[in-house]
Design a protein around this motif. Structure first.
Motif, PDB file in Angstrom:
ATOM      1  N   VAL A 133       0.841  -1.204   0.000  1.00  0.00           N
ATOM      2  CA  VAL A 133       0.000   0.000   0.000  1.00  0.00           C
ATOM      3  C   VAL A 133       0.872   1.248   0.000  1.00  0.00           C
ATOM      4  O   VAL A 133       0.611   2.205  -0.738  1.00  0.00           O
ATOM      5  N   LEU A 134       1.934   1.248   0.802  1.00  0.00           N
ATOM      6  CA  LEU A 134       2.829   2.401   0.841  1.00  0.00           C
ATOM      7  C   LEU A 134       3.520   2.629  -0.502  1.00  0.00           C
ATOM      8  O   LEU A 134       3.657   3.769  -0.964  1.00  0.00           O
ATOM      9  N   ILE A 135       3.938   1.546  -1.151  1.00  0.00           N
ATOM     10  CA  ILE A 135       4.588   1.670  -2.455  1.00  0.00           C
ATOM     11  C   ILE A 135       3.606   2.198  -3.492  1.00  0.00           C
ATOM     12  O   ILE A 135       3.944   3.071  -4.300  1.00  0.00           O
ATOM     13  N   SER A 136       2.369   1.713  -3.469  1.00  0.00           N
ATOM     14  CA  SER A 136       1.385   2.188  -4.439  1.00  0.00           C
ATOM     15  C   SER A 136       1.058   3.663  -4.215  1.00  0.00           C
ATOM     16  O   SER A 136       0.876   4.425  -5.166  1.00  0.00           O
ATOM     17  N   LYS A 137       1.015   4.088  -2.951  1.00  0.00           N
ATOM     18  CA  LYS A 137       0.786   5.510  -2.666  1.00  0.00           C
ATOM     19  C   LYS A 137       1.946   6.356  -3.166  1.00  0.00           C
ATOM     20  O   LYS A 137       1.751   7.441  -3.723  1.00  0.00           O
ATOM     21  N   LEU A 138       3.160   5.869  -2.965  1.00  0.00           N
ATOM     22  CA  LEU A 138       4.336   6.588  -3.440  1.00  0.00           C
ATOM     23  C   LEU A 138       4.327   6.707  -4.956  1.00  0.00           C
ATOM     24  O   LEU A 138       4.554   7.787  -5.514  1.00  0.00           O
ATOM     25  N   LEU A 139       4.045   5.596  -5.628  1.00  0.00           N
ATOM     26  CA  LEU A 139       3.998   5.629  -7.083  1.00  0.00           C
ATOM     27  C   LEU A 139       2.887   6.545  -7.592  1.00  0.00           C
ATOM     28  O   LEU A 139       3.059   7.257  -8.583  1.00  0.00           O
TER      29      LEU A 139
END
Length: 164
Positions: A133-139
């Motif tokens: 979830v954190l990676i998708s938010k960053l992307l």
């Protein structure tokens, strides 16, 4: 002497989990119904979390010389341990969600990637979203300005076509 020989395989099993674990959380499970405990174990198993109940002395022996030795003061009374093998925060999230509906489940403490957290600290860790979830938010955050820039360029190009 025979007792020590019988307990050594259990301590070795715990040491195996400790070696692979990114995190470990201790909980007091007294007061959970069988249905609640079964549902909790199912959720943890599906998330790839190892959840077991061991004797405190065996946990203490297995923790010696590791980052998890910081949990030794919490090894009193009935204790269950959840090891986060793949995701360090998954056990805390699941245990926290179950604790909302089953107040008998209480955090004692935890160690996440070498850092000790008390019961309140573990609840804060439980609110951290998963790595995916954190990676998708960053992307999404990185992609947003580029997308907006492309839209502006497209609108300018369409405006210039109308003028021509």
């Amino acid at each position: 002497m025979a007792k020590v020989e019988n307990k050594q395989p259990i301590v070795d099993e715990i040491k195996g989990y400790v070696a692979d674990a990114k995190s470990a959380y201790l909980v007091d499970y007294r007061g959970l119904t069988v249905e609640q405990d079964t549902a909790l174990r199912k959720q943890l198993r599906e998330a790839g979390v190892v959840y077991k109940v061991y004797k405190n002395t065996m946990l203490s022996r297995a923790f010696e010389g590791t980052d998890f030795a910081q949990l030794a003061p919490h090894l009193e009374g009935p204790t269950a341990i959840a090891f986060g093998i793949d995701d360090a925060t998954a056990p805390a999230r699941i245990l926290n969600n179950v604790a909302k509906t089953a107040p008998a489940l209480e955090f004692k403490g935890g160690v996440v990637e070498g850092t000790y957290y008390d019961a309140e600290g573990v609840k804060l860790v439980a609110n951290i979203p998963s790595r995916e979830v954190l990676i998708s938010k960053l992307l999404g955050s990185l992609q947003s300005p580029i997308t907006n820039f492309a839209r502006v360029l497209k609108q300018i190009a369409e405006k210039n076509e109308e003028v021509a």
